[in-house]
Design an enzyme around this catalytic site. Sequence first.
Site, PDB file in Angstrom:
ATOM      1  NE  ARG A 198     -39.268  10.573  92.303  1.00 30.18           N
ATOM      2  CZ  ARG A 198     -40.120  11.064  91.420  1.00 30.18           C
ATOM      3  NH1 ARG A 198     -41.325  11.425  91.797  1.00 30.18           N
ATOM      4  NH2 ARG A 198     -39.770  11.218  90.171  1.00 30.18           N
ATOM      5  NE  ARG A 211     -28.313   7.965  91.868  1.00 33.01           N
ATOM      6  CZ  ARG A 211     -28.729   8.118  90.619  1.00 33.01           C
ATOM      7  NH1 ARG A 211     -29.645   7.334  90.137  1.00 33.01           N
ATOM      8  NH2 ARG A 211     -28.250   9.079  89.881  1.00 33.01           N
ATOM      9  NE  ARG A 218     -35.804   5.190  89.810  1.00 34.97           N
ATOM     10  CZ  ARG A 218     -35.520   5.430  88.535  1.00 34.97           C
ATOM     11  NH1 ARG A 218     -36.465   5.793  87.724  1.00 34.97           N
ATOM     12  NH2 ARG A 218     -34.301   5.312  88.083  1.00 34.97           N
ATOM     13  CE1 TYR A 233     -26.975  13.925  83.254  1.00 33.73           C
ATOM     14  CE2 TYR A 233     -24.996  14.071  84.592  1.00 33.73           C
ATOM     15  CZ  TYR A 233     -26.048  13.331  84.085  1.00 33.73           C
ATOM     16  OH  TYR A 233     -26.160  12.008  84.397  1.00 33.73           O
ATOM     17  CG  ASP A 292     -29.891  14.618  91.002  1.00 29.10           C
ATOM     18  OD1 ASP A 292     -30.050  13.392  91.003  1.00 29.10           O
ATOM     19  OD2 ASP A 292     -29.470  15.253  90.018  1.00 29.10           O
TER      20      ASP A 292
HETATM   21  O1  CP3 Z   1     -28.781   7.198  97.997  1.00 32.20           O
HETATM   22  C1  CP3 Z   1     -28.418   7.988  97.077  1.00 32.20           C
HETATM   23  O2  CP3 Z   1     -27.307   7.879  96.532  1.00 32.20           O
HETATM   24  C2  CP3 Z   1     -29.409   9.021  96.663  1.00 32.20           C
HETATM   25  C3  CP3 Z   1     -28.880  10.396  96.440  1.00 32.20           C
HETATM   26  C4  CP3 Z   1     -28.500  10.658  95.005  1.00 32.20           C
HETATM   27  C5  CP3 Z   1     -29.414  10.911  93.940  1.00 32.20           C
HETATM   28  N1  CP3 Z   1     -28.683  11.277  92.843  1.00 32.20           N
HETATM   29  C6  CP3 Z   1     -30.896  10.880  93.996  1.00 32.20           C
HETATM   30  C7  CP3 Z   1     -31.638  10.519  92.762  1.00 32.20           C
HETATM   31  C8  CP3 Z   1     -27.216  10.793  94.504  1.00 32.20           C
HETATM   32  C9  CP3 Z   1     -25.887  10.563  95.220  1.00 32.20           C
HETATM   33  C10 CP3 Z   1     -27.331  11.203  93.143  1.00 32.20           C
HETATM   34  C11 CP3 Z   1     -26.173  11.522  92.302  1.00 32.20           C
HETATM   35  C12 CP3 Z   1     -26.342  11.622  90.849  1.00 32.20           C
HETATM   36  N2  CP3 Z   1     -27.388  12.147  90.153  1.00 32.20           N
HETATM   37  C13 CP3 Z   1     -25.343  11.263  89.940  1.00 32.20           C
HETATM   38  C14 CP3 Z   1     -23.979  10.734  90.307  1.00 32.20           C
HETATM   39  C15 CP3 Z   1     -24.057   9.311  90.638  1.00 32.20           C
HETATM   40  C16 CP3 Z   1     -24.035   8.417  89.454  1.00 32.20           C
HETATM   41  O3  CP3 Z   1     -25.020   7.669  89.311  1.00 32.20           O
HETATM   42  O4  CP3 Z   1     -23.055   8.439  88.733  1.00 32.20           O
HETATM   43  C17 CP3 Z   1     -25.826  11.519  88.647  1.00 32.20           C
HETATM   44  C18 CP3 Z   1     -25.108  11.242  87.357  1.00 32.20           C
HETATM   45  C19 CP3 Z   1     -27.125  12.092  88.810  1.00 32.20           C
HETATM   46  C20 CP3 Z   1     -28.046  12.575  87.744  1.00 32.20           C
HETATM   47  C21 CP3 Z   1     -29.318  11.830  87.786  1.00 32.20           C
HETATM   48  N3  CP3 Z   1     -30.334  12.048  88.700  1.00 32.20           N
HETATM   49  C22 CP3 Z   1     -29.720  10.782  86.922  1.00 32.20           C
HETATM   50  C23 CP3 Z   1     -28.882  10.224  85.778  1.00 32.20           C
HETATM   51  C24 CP3 Z   1     -31.001  10.391  87.337  1.00 32.20           C
HETATM   52  C25 CP3 Z   1     -31.896   9.376  86.704  1.00 32.20           C
HETATM   53  C26 CP3 Z   1     -31.491   8.014  87.185  1.00 32.20           C
HETATM   54  C27 CP3 Z   1     -32.516   6.985  86.764  1.00 32.20           C
HETATM   55  O5  CP3 Z   1     -32.192   5.829  87.063  1.00 32.20           O
HETATM   56  O6  CP3 Z   1     -33.542   7.303  86.204  1.00 32.20           O
HETATM   57  C28 CP3 Z   1     -31.341  11.168  88.467  1.00 32.20           C
HETATM   58  C29 CP3 Z   1     -32.591  11.082  89.269  1.00 32.20           C
HETATM   59  C30 CP3 Z   1     -32.407  10.593  90.674  1.00 32.20           C
HETATM   60  N4  CP3 Z   1     -31.567  11.174  91.572  1.00 32.20           N
HETATM   61  C31 CP3 Z   1     -33.087   9.505  91.303  1.00 32.20           C
HETATM   62  C32 CP3 Z   1     -32.609   9.471  92.621  1.00 32.20           C
HETATM   63  C33 CP3 Z   1     -33.021   8.535  93.709  1.00 32.20           C
HETATM   64  C34 CP3 Z   1     -34.129   8.583  90.671  1.00 32.20           C
HETATM   65  C35 CP3 Z   1     -35.264   9.316  90.070  1.00 32.20           C
HETATM   66  C36 CP3 Z   1     -36.605   9.300  90.763  1.00 32.20           C
HETATM   67  O7  CP3 Z   1     -36.762   9.072  91.986  1.00 32.20           O
HETATM   68  O8  CP3 Z   1     -37.567   9.543  90.045  1.00 32.20           O
END
Ligand code: CP3
Length: 348
Positions: A38, A25, A29, A150, A74
């Site tokens: 964003r 990540r 954010r 999911y 994602d």
């Molecule tokens: O630098 C990076 O790693 C960004 C790329 C990335 C994202 N999601 C972007 C994202 C990666 C590698 C992921 C993987 C991901 N997504 C996982 C596996 C990694 C882990 O954390 O175990 C999972 C379970 C997801 C599903 C997911 N997507 C969740 C649970 C969320 C919400 C997280 C939160 O903190 O609210 C997302 C949204 C998401 N995907 C964000 C980002 C940067 C944040 C939401 C936003 O920008 O509004």
Amino acid sequence: MTTVPRFLAACRKQPVDATPVWFMRQAGRYLPEYRAVRARHGILEICKRPELAAEITATAAERLGVDAAIIFADLLLPVEPMGMKLRFATGEGPLLESPLRDPAAMARLRTDGAGELTFVAEAIRRVNAHFGGRVPVIGFAGAPFTLASYMIEGGGSRHYLHTKSLLYTEPELWNALMEKLCAVLEPYLLSQVDAGAEAIMLFDSWVGCLPLEDYRRSVLPFSRRLVQAVQVRGVPVIHFGTGTAHLLAAMDEAGAEVLGVDWRLPLGQAWGRVGFRPAIQGNLDPVALFAPLPELRRRVDEVLAEAAGRPGHIFNLGHGILPDTPVENVRAVVEMVHEYSAVRREAS
Ligand code: CP3
């Protein structure tokens, strides 16, 4: 002479000039550059526009000075071409409409849609064009279990009640779902390799909720299949989960080059549980990044001491960077890791 980037050398347990470091990540954010993009675009829109996804990926890696760039995408993207509706509610994470709960809905899932995700491959091409081989790009996908969780729960979950119930009581239906996920994830991952991803990460983020024997019987064979499909192309795989202390030896049977571990076990113990066979990635607690610098330094040094200078350590967190993490602390960790390893080498 061309030198292999230290991240790729470490994936293969080859000696390095300094311990490589990157963060799960890292493009999220907590970064003002990300928040600026964003503010104007939804998360799915960013994922689907390669110029935006590539810019976010490259900017984060440049700003932090890390040794690898994970592509901005994602984990949930593949559910759309399988026929499910996905949205991201503010502050709640991913939500899926009509969670998969009956055999008819599972039978309807499409498996021919990986070609609809080419925007990820295109973003990888653009990041590679930006770095010109200087910083390797990591492609990724969710592992079948975590993606299924999911799809079945409809979003994040505390107890995985529906997912585990299906796995425990309808093994044939479960296996059929895993087969379908593999049929989509394999070409999806290979398209990322073809686009120039130099490592692939398989996120089985939530698999730690399973007992060992169920993992071994109902999940491992499918994860192993995906690991092998990527390895045939000569690209190393990072296999990651959280809460997996009891599963590490079984996960290692999937055969990935690198095992990603959370912060719950000291790194040396986690590595010992797999006999130091694979390379290891981890495992600073993401919350340590909120600590004052002296405490942060102590904890970074501890992780490095746990690796004990063995070849094959990739420094990372035990899970993703949290929103509100101070950016200067993330940068400080990159410097600490690179400096510490240089000092150790001089001393030895
Ligand atoms: O630098 C990076 O790693 C960004 C790329 C990335 C994202 N999601 C972007 C994202 C990666 C590698 C992921 C993987 C991901 N997504 C996982 C596996 C990694 C882990 O954390 O175990 C999972 C379970 C997801 C599903 C997911 N997507 C969740 C649970 C969320 C919400 C997280 C939160 O903190 O609210 C997302 C949204 C998401 N995907 C964000 C980002 C940067 C944040 C939401 C936003 O920008 O509004």
